[in-house]
Design a protein around this motif. Sequence first.
Motif, PDB file in Angstrom:
ATOM      1  N   ASN A   1       6.471  -2.031   2.404  1.00 16.81           N
ATOM      2  CA  ASN A   1       5.707  -3.214   2.825  1.00 16.81           C
ATOM      3  C   ASN A   1       6.068  -3.689   4.227  1.00 16.81           C
ATOM      4  N   SER A   2       6.927  -2.951   4.911  1.00 12.43           N
ATOM      5  CA  SER A   2       7.360  -3.354   6.249  1.00 12.43           C
ATOM      6  C   SER A   2       6.431  -2.821   7.327  1.00 12.43           C
ATOM      7  N   LYS A   3       6.557  -3.381   8.525  1.00 14.91           N
ATOM      8  CA  LYS A   3       5.821  -2.887   9.672  1.00 14.91           C
ATOM      9  C   LYS A   3       6.449  -1.617  10.228  1.00 14.91           C
TER      10      LYS A   3
ATOM     11  N   LYS B   1       7.077 -13.714   4.861  1.00  9.73           N
ATOM     12  CA  LYS B   1       5.874 -13.661   4.035  1.00  9.73           C
ATOM     13  C   LYS B   1       4.604 -13.802   4.868  1.00  9.73           C
TER      14      LYS B   1
ATOM     15  N   LYS C   1      10.664  -0.721  -2.001  1.00  8.74           N
ATOM     16  CA  LYS C   1       9.557  -1.685  -1.953  1.00  8.74           C
ATOM     17  C   LYS C   1       9.596  -2.468  -0.637  1.00  8.74           C
TER      18      LYS C   1
ATOM     19  N   GLY D   1       5.027 -10.974   8.311  1.00  9.56           N
ATOM     20  CA  GLY D   1       5.428  -9.588   8.143  1.00  9.56           C
ATOM     21  C   GLY D   1       6.830  -9.391   8.687  1.00  9.56           C
TER      22      GLY D   1
ATOM     23  N   PRO E   1       3.481  -0.426  -5.339  1.00  6.44           N
ATOM     24  CA  PRO E   1       4.163  -0.809  -4.104  1.00  6.44           C
ATOM     25  C   PRO E   1       4.345  -2.311  -3.874  1.00  6.44           C
ATOM     26  N   LYS E   2       3.870  -3.149  -4.747  1.00  3.59           N
ATOM     27  CA  LYS E   2       3.913  -4.594  -4.486  1.00  3.59           C
ATOM     28  C   LYS E   2       5.353  -5.083  -4.341  1.00  3.59           C
ATOM     29  N   LEU E   3       5.597  -5.903  -3.332  1.00  2.00           N
ATOM     30  CA  LEU E   3       6.912  -6.526  -3.139  1.00  2.00           C
ATOM     31  C   LEU E   3       6.985  -7.737  -4.067  1.00  2.00           C
ATOM     32  N   ASP E   4       7.501  -7.514  -5.274  1.00  2.00           N
ATOM     33  CA  ASP E   4       7.433  -8.525  -6.323  1.00  2.00           C
ATOM     34  C   ASP E   4       8.720  -9.324  -6.459  1.00  2.00           C
TER      35      ASP E   4
END
Length: 386
Positions: A293-295, A209, A289, A212, A189-192
């Motif tokens: 990683n979002s709220k 970053k 992705k 969030g 799941p990493k936002l790469d």
Amino acid sequence: MSIKKICVVVTARPSYSRIKTALTAIKNHPKLELQLVIAGSALLGRYGNAVDFIENDGFVIAEKVFMVLEGENPTSMAKTTGLGVMELANVFYRLQPDAVVTIADRFETIATSIAASYQNIPLVHIQGGEVTGNIDEKVRHANTKLADVHLVASEDAKQRVLKMGENPDMVFNTGCPSIDLADEIQNSPKLDFDPIQKYGGVGVEINWKEEGYIVVMQHPVTTEYASARKDVEETLKAVHELNIPTFWFWPNVDAGSDGTSGGIRSFRENHQPKNIHFFKNMEPNDFLKLLVNSKCLIGNSSVGIRECSYLGVPVVNIGTRQNKRERGSNVLDTIYDKNEILKSIQNRMTTKNIVSENMYGDGKSGQRIANILADTEFTFHKTIVY
């Protein structure tokens, strides 16, 4: 061994993510040959050039069909669909497929179904049997009645297709291929990547970053297209007041899209929001992705119902576009009202018990679909079973 030619028609950017893993499985299956046709808004830059992502993923495109008429109102939708029937009929005549696959429920997908079934070509429908608002509700069930093979995304959908009188031997619960992508992301799941650096977009640089971010994807409702601008303005005001970094995606090519996009442009010019950055499109895996990683996801896209349920992403679903569609505990429904939207976003961002649910699949749908297409004896005639 006889190789079956499977013609898949992708007409819009969301359709690609819903079928991508099945396309790969069909392409790699020893008993199948993929004939990929890209049509409609999937070919247009103003809706994100989905065709570029498809080609970059290594798929060979057999035909491109330009069929979208300007206007973004009910009349242009009807004419676009009619033009699609004419153009796709010629495409199928040239390709001579053993079966044609139509995807889900966008308004123009009925053109694929008509062009194939009227030429006695077996029709496979993916993701029938669901319930929503919008013109999609009518188109989806019309596709079901034209189709010969049904590859549904949930048990609830399967039971509904059976109630429509379809042959039980031709109705398969495969799950949704978009969940295959979500499963890949859940495992990594990493936002790469930096969304702004990779995709550009428009708007200010937002401090996502450190602070969030939330994601917004709101489309017009074709049966309520006249209120599209007013509806999106309520969401814009809420997100602006919330003042959290936001990635906002452009609407689909539906009746009312001009109202939605016009409302966004006007708000951007008049208020110059410092917390919103706008995009047209992203590669499906990158988009997921971004979501995981979002709220929270805000709007009315089916991705909030499907992929976000599997990923456990909080969702605020606004309005009637996803009316009565089977959903997980991650979704909170609300109305087009600034204060209600604000209240709902704050609720979702502070709720701790949102979990992953798999009502739409287990991550293995694409291969399952390819195997069914390879093993099923296609027919192009049927009779209602009751």
